[in-house]
Design a protein around this motif. Structure first.
Motif, PDB file in Angstrom:
ATOM      1  N   UNK A  58       3.137 -17.640 -12.573  1.00  0.00           N
ATOM      2  CA  UNK A  58       3.813 -17.322 -13.840  1.00  0.00           C
ATOM      3  C   UNK A  58       5.011 -18.236 -14.098  1.00  0.00           C
ATOM      4  N   UNK A  59       5.383 -18.345 -15.370  1.00  0.00           N
ATOM      5  CA  UNK A  59       6.539 -19.145 -15.783  1.00  0.00           C
ATOM      6  C   UNK A  59       7.789 -18.678 -15.035  1.00  0.00           C
ATOM      7  N   UNK A  60       8.592 -19.613 -14.576  1.00  0.00           N
ATOM      8  CA  UNK A  60       9.843 -19.275 -13.895  1.00  0.00           C
ATOM      9  C   UNK A  60       9.694 -19.034 -12.408  1.00  0.00           C
ATOM     10  N   UNK A  79       0.481 -18.652   0.121  1.00  0.00           N
ATOM     11  CA  UNK A  79      -0.394 -18.268  -1.005  1.00  0.00           C
ATOM     12  C   UNK A  79       0.271 -17.267  -1.943  1.00  0.00           C
ATOM     13  N   UNK A  80       1.533 -17.535  -2.291  1.00  0.00           N
ATOM     14  CA  UNK A  80       2.261 -16.647  -3.213  1.00  0.00           C
ATOM     15  C   UNK A  80       3.008 -17.471  -4.267  1.00  0.00           C
ATOM     16  N   UNK A  81       3.433 -16.758  -5.318  1.00  0.00           N
ATOM     17  CA  UNK A  81       4.313 -17.320  -6.343  1.00  0.00           C
ATOM     18  C   UNK A  81       5.690 -16.717  -6.101  1.00  0.00           C
ATOM     19  N   UNK A  82       6.669 -17.527  -5.805  1.00  0.00           N
ATOM     20  CA  UNK A  82       7.983 -16.981  -5.444  1.00  0.00           C
ATOM     21  C   UNK A  82       8.992 -17.190  -6.565  1.00  0.00           C
ATOM     22  N   UNK A  83       9.849 -16.182  -6.736  1.00  0.00           N
ATOM     23  CA  UNK A  83      10.988 -16.278  -7.656  1.00  0.00           C
ATOM     24  C   UNK A  83      12.173 -15.643  -6.948  1.00  0.00           C
ATOM     25  N   UNK A  84      13.332 -15.670  -7.628  1.00  0.00           N
ATOM     26  CA  UNK A  84      14.525 -15.087  -7.003  1.00  0.00           C
ATOM     27  C   UNK A  84      14.333 -13.594  -6.742  1.00  0.00           C
ATOM     28  N   UNK A  85      13.514 -12.938  -7.593  1.00  0.00           N
ATOM     29  CA  UNK A  85      13.345 -11.491  -7.466  1.00  0.00           C
ATOM     30  C   UNK A  85      12.283 -11.059  -6.476  1.00  0.00           C
TER      31      UNK A  85
END
Length: 269
Positions: free
Chosen positions: A132-134, A142-148
């Motif tokens: 996803x965006x951001x 195998x993950x999408x990481x963000x600050x949250x």
């Protein structure tokens, strides 16, 4: 009907060798002759290359001077199934592949694009996943990481050409239009209007003006109409056999790139 003539509204059609004409009710009707002239009274029509003389009720040929009685148009029927061209698509940077509305184009290989089922997505470097965006792709876990936090990677599907039927397709950014032979052709415009002459097409929002040989808009704006090219057998994705026009555009194998009147590339079959 396999060889029906589609009308410019994309919803009505007429029998083969007929012509779509607007009727007085604003709906589409069918004139029982190919490439006919639709009369201004929106009731009658005349054979190709003749002029409607409504005062005398005749069709006059300017060249030979002969005249025949006016013909009457009959109602068109609704198309079944509806038009095969997807109404909204995301065009990929190669100018040929497209993804469904709300998806993102991601490069699978140097010659092929894929579709990420997320809007404004981040394409991962492995050419197989997206995030996803951001967020950023963490291919090791195998993950999408963000600050949250983190989420699972999304898989890419292959970008597809515009499908005309089970066997034929057009390059993305094109519209499927019937040719006079009854076979599918490709108009090099998205959501185009297919002209009743089975040779030309016009941009969305325009109508075909056969007498002026151009596309006409409500306000009187004119622009040149475009010629259609034959559709490709399905599975005709961007392949090494395609003829490259420039970095973003290509034509089917065995054809030639030619500039069109609007400066865009066209394909000569």
């Amino acid at each position: 009907a396999p060889r029906a003539v589609p009308c410019p509204d994309g919803q009505s059609e007429c029998p083969d060798d007929a012509t779509c004409c607007v009727t007085s009710s604003g709906a589409w009707g069918c004139c029982p002759m190919p490439q006919a002239s639709c009369c201004a009274d929106k009731v009658h029509c005349c054979p190709h290359a003749t002029i409607c003389d409504l005062t005398r009720g005749r069709c006059v040929s300017p060249t030979s001077g002969t005249d025949v009685p006016l013909s009457t148009a009959f109602p068109a029927w609704k198309r079944q199934p509806p038009t095969p061209v997807a109404l909204r698509q995301v065009l990929c940077p190669d100018g040929r592949s497209a993804c469904p509305d709300g998806a993102t184009c991601c490069q699978l290989s140097p010659t092929q694009y894929g579709c990420c089922p997320l809007q404004n997505a981040v394409c991962c470097d492995d050419g197989q996943h997206c995030c996803p965006q951001g967020t950023t792709c963490d291919l090791i876990h195998s993950t999408c990481t963000s600050l949250g936090g983190s989420a699972s990677l999304a898989a890419l599907s292959t970008a597809r050409d515009v499908r005309c039927d089970e066997k034929t397709s057009c390059p993305n950014g094109n519209t499927c239009c019937r040719l006079s032979s009854g076979a599918w052709g490709c108009c090099p415009l998205e959501q185009a209007v297919c002209c009743p002459d089975h040779v030309h097409c016009c941009p969305q929002g325009y109508t075909c003006d056969p007498e002026g040989g151009s596309c006409l808009q409500g306000g009187g704006t004119r622009r040149p109409w475009m010629r259609k090219t034959p559709a490709l057998p399905r599975g005709g994705q961007v392949t090494s056999g395609d003829v490259k026009c420039d970095e973003k555009t290509s034509c089917p194998d065995g054809s030639t790139c030619c500039r069109m009147s609007l400066g865009t590339w066209g394909c000569c079959p």
